[in-house]
Design a protein around this motif. Structure first.
Motif, mmCIF file in Angstrom:
data_model
loop_
_atom_site.group_PDB
_atom_site.id
_atom_site.type_symbol
_atom_site.label_atom_id
_atom_site.label_comp_id
_atom_site.label_asym_id
_atom_site.label_seq_id
_atom_site.Cartn_x
_atom_site.Cartn_y
_atom_site.Cartn_z
ATOM 1 N N VAL A 288 -6.401 -15.030 3.505
ATOM 2 C CA VAL A 288 -7.284 -14.584 2.947
ATOM 3 C C VAL A 288 -6.178 -13.052 1.960
ATOM 4 N N VAL A 289 -6.754 -14.115 0.366
ATOM 5 C CA VAL A 289 -5.905 -13.188 0.173
ATOM 6 C C VAL A 289 -6.232 -12.793 -1.644
ATOM 7 N N VAL A 290 -6.498 -11.467 -1.563
ATOM 8 C CA VAL A 290 -6.984 -10.814 -3.282
ATOM 9 C C VAL A 290 -5.836 -11.100 -4.285
ATOM 10 N N PRO A 291 -6.651 -11.949 -4.911
ATOM 11 C CA PRO A 291 -5.785 -12.690 -6.103
ATOM 12 C C PRO A 291 -5.657 -11.780 -7.181
ATOM 13 N N TRP A 292 -6.123 -10.911 -7.517
ATOM 14 C CA TRP A 292 -6.497 -10.139 -9.114
ATOM 15 C C TRP A 292 -7.160 -8.649 -8.874
ATOM 16 N N VAL A 293 -7.039 -7.341 -9.232
ATOM 17 C CA VAL A 293 -7.582 -6.588 -9.216
ATOM 18 C C VAL A 293 -6.545 -5.511 -10.352
ATOM 19 N N ASN A 294 -7.232 -4.938 -11.312
ATOM 20 C CA ASN A 294 -6.307 -4.222 -12.127
ATOM 21 C C ASN A 294 -7.278 -3.050 -12.487
ATOM 22 N N TYR A 295 -6.363 -1.559 -12.376
ATOM 23 C CA TYR A 295 -7.186 0.115 -12.891
ATOM 24 C C TYR A 295 -6.435 0.421 -13.210
ATOM 25 N N GLY A 296 -7.259 0.802 -14.709
ATOM 26 C CA GLY A 296 -6.623 2.102 -15.480
ATOM 27 C C GLY A 296 -5.933 4.011 -15.207
ATOM 28 N N THR A 297 -6.657 3.851 -13.709
ATOM 29 C CA THR A 297 -5.998 4.715 -13.262
ATOM 30 C C THR A 297 -5.429 5.249 -11.744
ATOM 31 N N LEU A 298 -3.972 6.201 -11.464
ATOM 32 C CA LEU A 298 -4.199 6.277 -9.973
ATOM 33 C C LEU A 298 -5.053 6.211 -8.941
ATOM 34 N N ALA A 299 -6.013 6.328 -8.765
ATOM 35 C CA ALA A 299 -7.433 7.514 -8.373
ATOM 36 C C ALA A 299 -8.111 5.940 -7.995
ATOM 37 N N GLU A 300 -7.985 5.253 -8.820
ATOM 38 C CA GLU A 300 -8.855 4.138 -8.422
ATOM 39 C C GLU A 300 -8.362 2.894 -7.960
ATOM 40 N N TRP A 301 -6.572 2.822 -7.635
ATOM 41 C CA TRP A 301 -5.531 2.461 -7.377
ATOM 42 C C TRP A 301 -5.647 2.656 -6.031
ATOM 43 N N LYS A 302 -5.305 4.016 -6.239
ATOM 44 C CA LYS A 302 -5.776 4.631 -3.922
ATOM 45 C C LYS A 302 -6.737 4.341 -4.043
ATOM 46 N N ALA A 303 -7.824 4.363 -4.668
ATOM 47 C CA ALA A 303 -9.369 4.121 -3.910
ATOM 48 C C ALA A 303 -9.754 2.498 -2.990
ATOM 49 N N PHE A 304 -8.701 1.756 -4.396
ATOM 50 C CA PHE A 304 -8.706 0.096 -3.997
ATOM 51 C C PHE A 304 -7.838 0.001 -2.734
ATOM 52 N N THR A 305 -6.839 0.631 -2.445
ATOM 53 C CA THR A 305 -6.086 0.444 -1.724
ATOM 54 C C THR A 305 -6.500 0.624 -0.021
ATOM 55 N N VAL A 306 -7.356 1.968 -0.072
ATOM 56 C CA VAL A 306 -7.793 2.427 1.144
ATOM 57 C C VAL A 306 -8.601 1.431 1.669
ATOM 58 N N ARG A 307 -9.512 0.715 0.390
ATOM 59 C CA ARG A 307 -9.910 -0.511 1.050
ATOM 60 C C ARG A 307 -10.242 -2.140 1.537
ATOM 61 N N LEU A 308 -8.609 -1.640 0.829
ATOM 62 C CA LEU A 308 -8.114 -3.000 1.349
ATOM 63 C C LEU A 308 -7.261 -3.178 2.627
ATOM 64 N N GLU A 309 -7.075 -2.120 3.039
ATOM 65 C CA GLU A 309 -6.397 -1.178 4.331
ATOM 66 C C GLU A 309 -7.874 -1.965 4.929
ATOM 67 N N ALA A 310 -9.246 -1.268 5.218
ATOM 68 C CA ALA A 310 -9.448 -1.178 5.903
ATOM 69 C C ALA A 310 -9.954 -2.736 6.062
ATOM 70 N N ALA A 311 -10.619 -3.760 5.173
ATOM 71 C CA ALA A 311 -10.780 -5.433 4.912
ATOM 72 C C ALA A 311 -10.039 -4.973 5.821
ATOM 73 N N GLY A 312 -8.403 -5.648 5.350
ATOM 74 C CA GLY A 312 -7.608 -6.382 6.200
ATOM 75 C C GLY A 312 -7.436 -5.454 7.918
ATOM 76 N N ASP A 313 -8.438 -4.548 8.439
ATOM 77 C CA ASP A 313 -7.830 -4.486 9.518
ATOM 78 C C ASP A 313 -8.808 -5.300 10.427
ATOM 79 N N LYS A 314 -10.333 -5.030 9.555
ATOM 80 C CA LYS A 314 -11.147 -6.135 9.769
ATOM 81 C C LYS A 314 -11.311 -7.287 9.920
ATOM 82 N N LEU A 315 -10.023 -8.063 9.015
ATOM 83 C CA LEU A 315 -9.797 -9.790 9.242
ATOM 84 C C LEU A 315 -8.709 -9.807 10.003
ATOM 85 N N ARG A 316 -7.704 -8.854 10.601
ATOM 86 C CA ARG A 316 -6.725 -9.033 11.169
ATOM 87 C C ARG A 316 -7.915 -9.443 12.347
ATOM 88 N N ARG A 317 -8.697 -8.541 13.304
ATOM 89 C CA ARG A 317 -9.433 -8.699 14.312
ATOM 90 C C ARG A 317 -10.360 -9.836 14.552
#
Length: 277
Positions: A124-153
């Motif tokens: 399952v692949v996230v196809p597109w995100v785009n953010y204007g600030t580094l803080a938003e990218w970092k927040a997305f990355t936290v969500r991505l890792e958490a989602a990846g953990d759930k999907l892996r399980r």
């Protein structure tokens, strides 16, 4: 996924095969011939976004045509108004498997998991995100890792698909580096879009080496000399060179703006089937 030793050994053997001169009798297999690699047919797929313009309300004729071309795998970009179970049945009728799907992670993750399992997805692949600030990218990355953990399980692999903007600096840092540093290879793999990587000014081989073995899927998309999209083998990207130095599980044909979508699909399949590297 292969070990680092296997990856390097395969790449070195492939490089040696290309370098070996051939002075054998015509028609007789040489060492170079035996070492020459090819894309396994079972690893060839196509992103159905390529065919969105001709799918309409009834995708079955298009899916039937893809099966006739030789495809056995597809990557989804939606299910065309059908439930996951309904679309899975459509795919089965045409001998196709949706081993991958483009899906967002900021909605109902339980539904994402349920649909992916129903469809038979492995990725399952996230196809597109785009953010204007580094803080938003970092927040997305936290969500991505958490989602990846759930999907892996749940037995699924969550990936991230790049465009070019992830390689441009945001407040002095590339978002691609934020994603790869802020997620684990256990939970998030990379689906490297070769066209957009080139547009973004990076070497796909270096990306694969730097993040081995996280790059598990390629979007195989060619680039014309003027920067536009091209059918495979008609553009400027050295796919043989990239494939020779890398090792992924899926080679997914794509063209964002095809002139003739089914012709693009056929050209792409034939190119990957016939390519030696």
């Amino acid at each position: 996924m292969p070990s680092r030793r296997t990856f390097l050994s395969t790449a070195l053997a492939a490089g040696a095969a290309v370098a070996l001169p051939s002075a054998a009798t015509p028609g007789v297999a040489t060492a170079s011939d035996r070492l020459c690699r090819r894309v396994p047919r079972e690893s060839i797929s196509i992103q159905l976004y390529t065919l969105r313009g001709i799918m309409g309300d009834d995708p079955e004729p298009v899916l039937s045509a893809l099966a006739d071309i030789g495809y056995r795998k597809v990557e989804l970009a939606g299910t065309y108004g059908r439930s996951a179970a309904e679309f899975a049945a459509v795919l089965r009728r045409h001998g196709l498997r949706a081993t991958s799907a483009h899906v967002g992670i900021d909605g109902d993750l339980d539904r994402v998991v349920s649909d992916a399992l129903t469809l038979g997805n492995k990725h399952v692949v996230v196809p597109w995100v785009n953010y204007g600030t580094l803080a938003e990218w970092k927040a997305f990355t936290v969500r991505l890792e958490a989602a990846g953990d759930k999907l892996r399980r749940a037995g699924l692999s969550l990936g991230y698909h790049n465009h070019a903007h992830e390689f441009a600096l945001v407040e002095g840092t590339r978002p691609f580096d934020v994603i790869t540093a802020g997620t684990s290879r256990r939970n998030v793999h990379l689906e490297l879009d070769l066209y957009w990587a080139v547009v973004g000014g990076v070497d796909p081989v270096e990306v694969c080496r730097a993040h081995f073995p996280r790059v598990r899927q390629f979007h195989v998309k060619d680039r014309a000399a003027d920067g536009s999209f091209a059918d495979l083998g008609t553009g400027t990207i050295d796919f043989a060179g990239i494939f020779r130095a890398t090792n992924v599980t899926e080679y997914i044909v794509e063209n964002d703006q095809p002139r003739d979508a089914l012709a693009t699909a056929r050209i792409g399949y034939d190119y990957l089937r016939d390519l030696r590297f």
